[in-house]
Design an enzyme around this catalytic site. Structure first.
Site, PDB file in Angstrom:
ATOM      1  N   ASP A 234       0.999 -18.743  33.839  1.00 47.16           N
ATOM      2  CA  ASP A 234       1.806 -18.097  34.891  1.00 47.16           C
ATOM      3  C   ASP A 234       2.347 -16.777  34.325  1.00 47.16           C
ATOM      4  OD1 ASP A 234       3.688 -17.694  37.125  1.00 47.16           O
ATOM      5  OD2 ASP A 234       3.188 -19.766  37.618  1.00 47.16           O
ATOM      6  N   HIS A 257       0.083 -14.064  34.286  1.00 46.46           N
ATOM      7  CA  HIS A 257       0.300 -13.299  35.514  1.00 46.46           C
ATOM      8  C   HIS A 257       1.088 -12.013  35.263  1.00 46.46           C
ATOM      9  CE1 HIS A 257      -0.333 -17.201  38.085  1.00 46.46           C
ATOM     10  NE2 HIS A 257      -1.344 -16.925  37.298  1.00 46.46           N
TER      11      HIS A 257
END
Ligand code: NAG
Ligand code: NAG
Ligand code: NAG
Length: 411
Positions: A234, A257
Site C-alpha cells: 500500500d 502506492h
C-alpha cells in the site's frame, strides 16, 4: 508538633526534588550519566525473564516484565532483546515512565498468527517520553498467516487487523536500524506524537499484501523519516490529517502506492496538514508517486498547505505527480458534495524520471475550491514506452510552471 512540622517540611522538600528530577528527565544517555542518580531497574534482558528465542515459546510476559522494570526505574534504561526468534502476542508498552527507555533489538520479534492474542495493535508504545528502538533485528508481523482474513477490499468498514509498531502520544523518539517485515495491517503507525526520527529502517511486504502501509502519520508534529527503504503493498508513507512539520529525506519507495497525503476529509473536524518536505527520494515501480488525495464530499473544512517536493526520481511510476480531490473509494461519497479541503502552496521541484502511463501530471482540484500556488519547477518525466510522450491532466489548479516541457506545463 515541631517535630511533625520538620518532618513535613523534609517530606515537602523531597517531593520538590523528586518532581524537579522528573521534569528534567534526561533525554540522552550522556545527560543521564551527569543527572540524578539512577534507580536501578530489575532485569532488562528478556532472556533473563523467561523469554526463549526458539520461535515457539510465548515470550510476551517476559517482554512486558522487562518494560515494567525499565519504566519504573530512572535514568536511561536499556531493554535487551538478543539474537533469536521471540514469538509474542500484544505488547502494550505503556507509560508514563520515570526513565528514558532504549530497546536494543538484535533478535527477531514474531507476532503470533493467533488473532485472539491482540486487541487492536501488536507493539504499542503509549504515552512515553524519550524512547528509542535500535539494532539490526526484525519486527515480523507474520502477515501471511492472516492476510486472508482481511476483507477491506470488499467492505470499506472492515475489521482491521493488528498494526505492527504503533507510537501513540510519544515524544522524543527514535526508531533506527531495524527491519519491519510483513505486518498484518500497517507496518508503523505514528499518532499524536512529537519529535520522532525514523532512520535507516527497512520496511518490507509483498506488492500484493493488503493494507500493509509502510508508515502512517496522523495528528503529529516534527516527524522525520530519513535514509529508509520501503517496499510494500500500500502507501509507502501516508500522512493523515493533523500531520505538521514532516520531513521525508533519502527515502526509497517501491513497490507500493507511493508517498501520499490523505485521504483527507473523510471525517468531521480533521486537522490541517502543513509543512511537508520530501527531498532526495526515489520511487520505483509504484502506482502513484507524490500524491495528495481528498474525499470528493469532505465532511468539514481543512487545509493542506506548504508542501515542498524537491529532488525526486521517478522510475516507472504510474501516476508520478497527482493531486486527486475526487477521491471516493467504493463509491461511498455524495457526488454532489462540494469539497472543503483547500490545497495551497504545493511546490514540485527537480522531479525527473519515467512514468508507466502517459499521465505524468494530474491535478484534479475542485471547481468550488481550486488548488492555489501550485508550482512545477524543473520537472521532466518521460513515458517509459518509446515513441510516446507524457502529458498533464489539469483541472482547477492555479500557479506557475518553469523549466517544464510544454506537454506537462499545464499551469
Ligand atoms: C524535531 O525533532 C528532532 C528529533 O527528530 C529534534 O532533534 C528537534 O529538536 C525537534 N525540533 C523541534 C523544533 O522541536
Ligand atoms: C513498470 O511497472 C509495471 C508494473 O506497474 C511492470 O508491469 C512493468 O514491467 C514495469 N516496466 C519497466 C520498464 O520496468
Ligand atoms: C500513446 O499515448 C496515447 C495517449 O496519450 C495513447 O492513446 C496511445 O495508446 C499511446 N501509444 C503507445 C504506443 O503507447
Amino acid at each position: 508538633m515541631a517535630f511533625t512540622n520538620v518532618a513535613m517540611m523534609v517530606a515537602a522538600a523531597l517531593v520538590v526534588v523528586a518532581s524537579t528530577a522528573r521534569a528534567a528527565a534526561p533525554a540522552t544517555p550522556a545527560a543521564a550519566a551527569s543527572g540524578a542518580p539512577s534507580v536501578p531497574a530489575g532485569p532488562l534482558d528478556i532472556t533473563k525473564l523467561g523469554a526463549k528465542g526458539d520461535g515457539k515459546t510465548d515470550s510476551t510476559k517476559a517482554i512486558l516484565q522487562a518494560w515494567k522494570n525499565a519504566c519504573s526505574a530512572t535514568g536511561t534504561q536499556k531493554i535487551v532483546i538478543p539474537k533469536g526468534n521471540y514469538l509474542t502476542g500484544a505488547l502494550d508498552l505503556t507509560g508514563p515512565c520515570t526513565s528514558s527507555i532504549i530497546i536494543r533489538l538484535d533478535g527477531n520479534l514474531l507476532g503470533t498468527g493467533d488473532l485472539n492474542a491482540y486487541k487492536k495493535n501488536w507493539i504499542e508504545i503509549m504515552r512515553v517520553d524519550n524512547f528509542a528502538i535500535n539494532g539490526r533485528g526484525t519486527i515480523d508481523g507474520q502477515g501471511p498467516l492472516v492476510w486472508k482474513h482481511n476483507q477491506c477490499a470488499k467492505n470499506y468498514n472492515c475489521k482491521i487487523l493488528p498494526n505492527s509498531l504503533v507510537l501513540d502520544y510519544v515524544t522524543n523518539a527514535q526508531i533506527r536500524g531495524v527491519t519491519l517485515l510483513n505486518s498484518k495491517f500497517f507496518q508503523m503507525n505514528i499518532y499524536e506524537c512529537k519529535n520522532v526520527l525514523v532512520e535507516k529502517v527497512t520496511i518490507t511486504a509483498p506488492e500484493d499484501s493488503p493494507n500493509t502501509d509502510g508508515i502512517h502519520i496522523g495528528d503529529s508534529t516534527n516527524i522525520t523519516i530519513k535514509a529508509t527503504t520501503i517496499g510494500t503493498g500500500d502507501d509507502c508513507i501516508s500522512l493523515g490529517p493533523g500531520s505538521k512539520s514532516i520531513k521525508i529525506q533519502g527515502v526509497r519507495c517501491g513497490p507500493g502506492h507511493g508517498i501520499s497525503v490523505g485521504s483527507l476529509g473523510r471525517y468531521k473536524d480533521e486537522k490541517d496538514v502543513e509543512d511537508v518536505t520530501v527531498t532526495d527520494t526515489t520511487l520505483v515501480g509504484t502506482t502513484n508517486g507524490l500524491r495528495i488525495k481528498s474525499y470528493e464530499d469532505s465532511k468539514s473544512a481543512l487545509k493542506a498547505r506548504k508542501f515542498l517536493y524537491d529532488g525526486v526520481t521517478m522510475d516507472n511510476v504510474s501516476y508520478p505527480i497527482i493531486i486527486d480531490q475526487k477521491y471516493c473509494p467504493n463509491n461511498i461519497c455524495v457526488k454532489s458534495g462540494a469539497s472543503k479541503v483547500a490545497v495551497s502552496d504545493i511546490v514540485f521541484k527537480n522531479i525527473h524520471g519515467t512514468s508507466n502511463t502517459p499521465e505524468a501530471v494530474t491535478f484534479k482540484c475542485p471547481s468550488n475550491l481550486p488548488c492555489q500556488g501550485v508550482q512545477l519547477i524543473n520537472v521532466d518525466i518521460k513515458y517509459n514506452r518509446p515513441g510516446n510522450t507524457t502529458m498533464a491532466v489539469c483541472h482547477n489548479a492555479v500557479g506557475k510552471s518553469s523549466g517544464v516541457a510544454k506537454a506537462l506545463a499545464c499551469i
